[in-house]
Design a protein around this motif. Sequence first.
Motif, mmCIF file in Angstrom:
data_model
loop_
_atom_site.group_PDB
_atom_site.id
_atom_site.type_symbol
_atom_site.label_atom_id
_atom_site.label_comp_id
_atom_site.label_asym_id
_atom_site.label_seq_id
_atom_site.Cartn_x
_atom_site.Cartn_y
_atom_site.Cartn_z
ATOM 1 N N LEU A 79 0.704 -1.249 -0.094
ATOM 2 C CA LEU A 79 -0.222 0.001 0.139
ATOM 3 C C LEU A 79 0.849 1.302 0.111
ATOM 4 N N VAL A 103 -7.449 3.663 5.643
ATOM 5 C CA VAL A 103 -7.932 2.638 5.404
ATOM 6 C C VAL A 103 -9.145 2.376 5.981
ATOM 7 N N ASP A 104 -10.065 1.311 5.803
ATOM 8 C CA ASP A 104 -11.265 1.309 6.471
ATOM 9 C C ASP A 104 -11.554 -0.350 6.560
ATOM 10 N N SER A 106 -13.777 -2.325 5.166
ATOM 11 C CA SER A 106 -13.931 -2.969 3.911
ATOM 12 C C SER A 106 -12.656 -3.367 3.073
ATOM 13 N N LEU A 107 -11.769 -2.390 3.178
ATOM 14 C CA LEU A 107 -10.319 -2.656 2.431
ATOM 15 C C LEU A 107 -9.507 -3.748 3.181
ATOM 16 N N LEU A 108 -9.613 -3.658 4.648
ATOM 17 C CA LEU A 108 -9.016 -4.548 5.443
ATOM 18 C C LEU A 108 -9.449 -6.125 5.509
ATOM 19 N N LYS A 109 -11.034 -6.209 5.356
ATOM 20 C CA LYS A 109 -11.651 -7.230 5.560
ATOM 21 C C LYS A 109 -10.915 -8.313 4.736
ATOM 22 N N ASN A 110 -10.674 -8.054 3.330
ATOM 23 C CA ASN A 110 -10.181 -8.956 2.562
ATOM 24 C C ASN A 110 -8.818 -8.920 2.013
ATOM 25 N N ALA A 111 -8.054 -8.234 2.967
ATOM 26 C CA ALA A 111 -6.767 -7.882 2.506
ATOM 27 C C ALA A 111 -5.751 -9.067 2.788
ATOM 28 N N TYR A 317 -7.307 4.260 10.291
ATOM 29 C CA TYR A 317 -8.335 3.391 10.202
ATOM 30 C C TYR A 317 -9.289 4.258 10.417
#
Length: 451
Positions: A79, A103-104, A106-111, A317
């Motif tokens: 990133l 970041v939020d 939705s971005l970290l959930k499937n990172a 975050y």
Amino acid sequence: MLSMLKKFVKKNRYIENTARNLRNIRPLTKRLSSHFWDYYALLNETQYYEPQYIQELQFELLKNTLKHAYLNSKFYRNLYDKYGVKISQIQSFEDFRSQIPIVDKSLLKNAGGLTIKVPDMYKITTSGTSGAPFQFYGDRESREKELAAIYHQWSRANFTPDFYRIEMRGFQIEPIAEYPDLNLTRFSIVNMNDNMEQMVNYINEKEIAYFHGYPSAIAKFAKLLNESSLKLISPIKGVLLASENMYEWQIKEIEDYLNPEKIIAHYGNSEQVALGAWCETNRSYHFLPLYGYVEKGLNNELIGTGFLNKTTPFIRYRMNDLVLDWTEEVCPQCGRGYTPVIKQIGGRLEDYLIDEKSELIPPAVVTFPFKNLNVMKEVQVFQIINKNIILRYTIQNSYDREKLKIDKNQLTIGFKTMLGESIDIFFEEVVEITLTDACKFKWIISEAHQK
């Protein structure tokens, strides 16, 4: 083998109680590690330092967190390389805010490559207010430091780590569950009306002086106590509020009917990004600078960077909570060097559900049936009339129908356990959840009412 044994113990309440009592032979204060006590001492020692010196310590922790994430997390390295971030060039808070991307969830959930493996790491699942489970990892050191930070804030109500408390949060069936190894007893907040006499007698017998939990639950207990002929014998020294937005009417009921010496509310999250609490002199949140760095983003959004969790870093975050009356000035009443000071955290004002006995069920309790879903992505809860719940859900692109049945069964059992067997549960599969006019996700939509 050890994990299987732990699961067996947790499924058997008698065995679990026996294990907790054996563990409690050695008091909690003796079982807490140096991670807890060193951090607890640091916070107590530095709280009245000059703000400039505290900010210097905070910036060092910020740089260390940033460097740790870049060197050890593939996600953050990719990133920051994408955005052309040079960690060595971050020399001020202004540099950090202007160069590090937000970041939020939705971005970290499937990172991919987010997690940094460390000893004693464990999985954390949080539904939050979106109805969509979010899983990440924490570690023992961060968990003990988190507890130290909370106890540091509770000391404003003269609470110390060896004190016992009544906890009114989370979901459980049995009216009273003792956790002696944690110095707490948890009261069920689902069927409180039927168990008031048993609960009040327990408090009087044990002479417990502190309450901890959801504002809605403690206010409900206070109101039911006032409406009954029951009395608390010993004075309440402190009420410690957490995990929910609170309302003035709740505070008034707690004050009028429990008459505590102190009320301390704290704001925090499972991600360990930011932690703040009222001081003992006024109802403003004083955020801990050595716990994390918080910013006010666009539209007054709260953005934070946590210093404790080395396994899953959360850096800039977005927390989806709104802040009001933000100031960088030190509180003139308590004199702590903590900034910012925030008068109010608005959050999202969600509706309550109504159970079959016409009792209010707070949103924080409603999250519990949603944990560990298999194929459902988002779920929206509708209660149009008191006896009906409609769960509108979206699903993953590819999924197993049998797993969808498991999800539906889990939610049905969870909601009936929470609201009562007479409540009917219906499901509606949709392509997407309709947003509000303000483009916000409204998790609970309720037109039900108390009788």
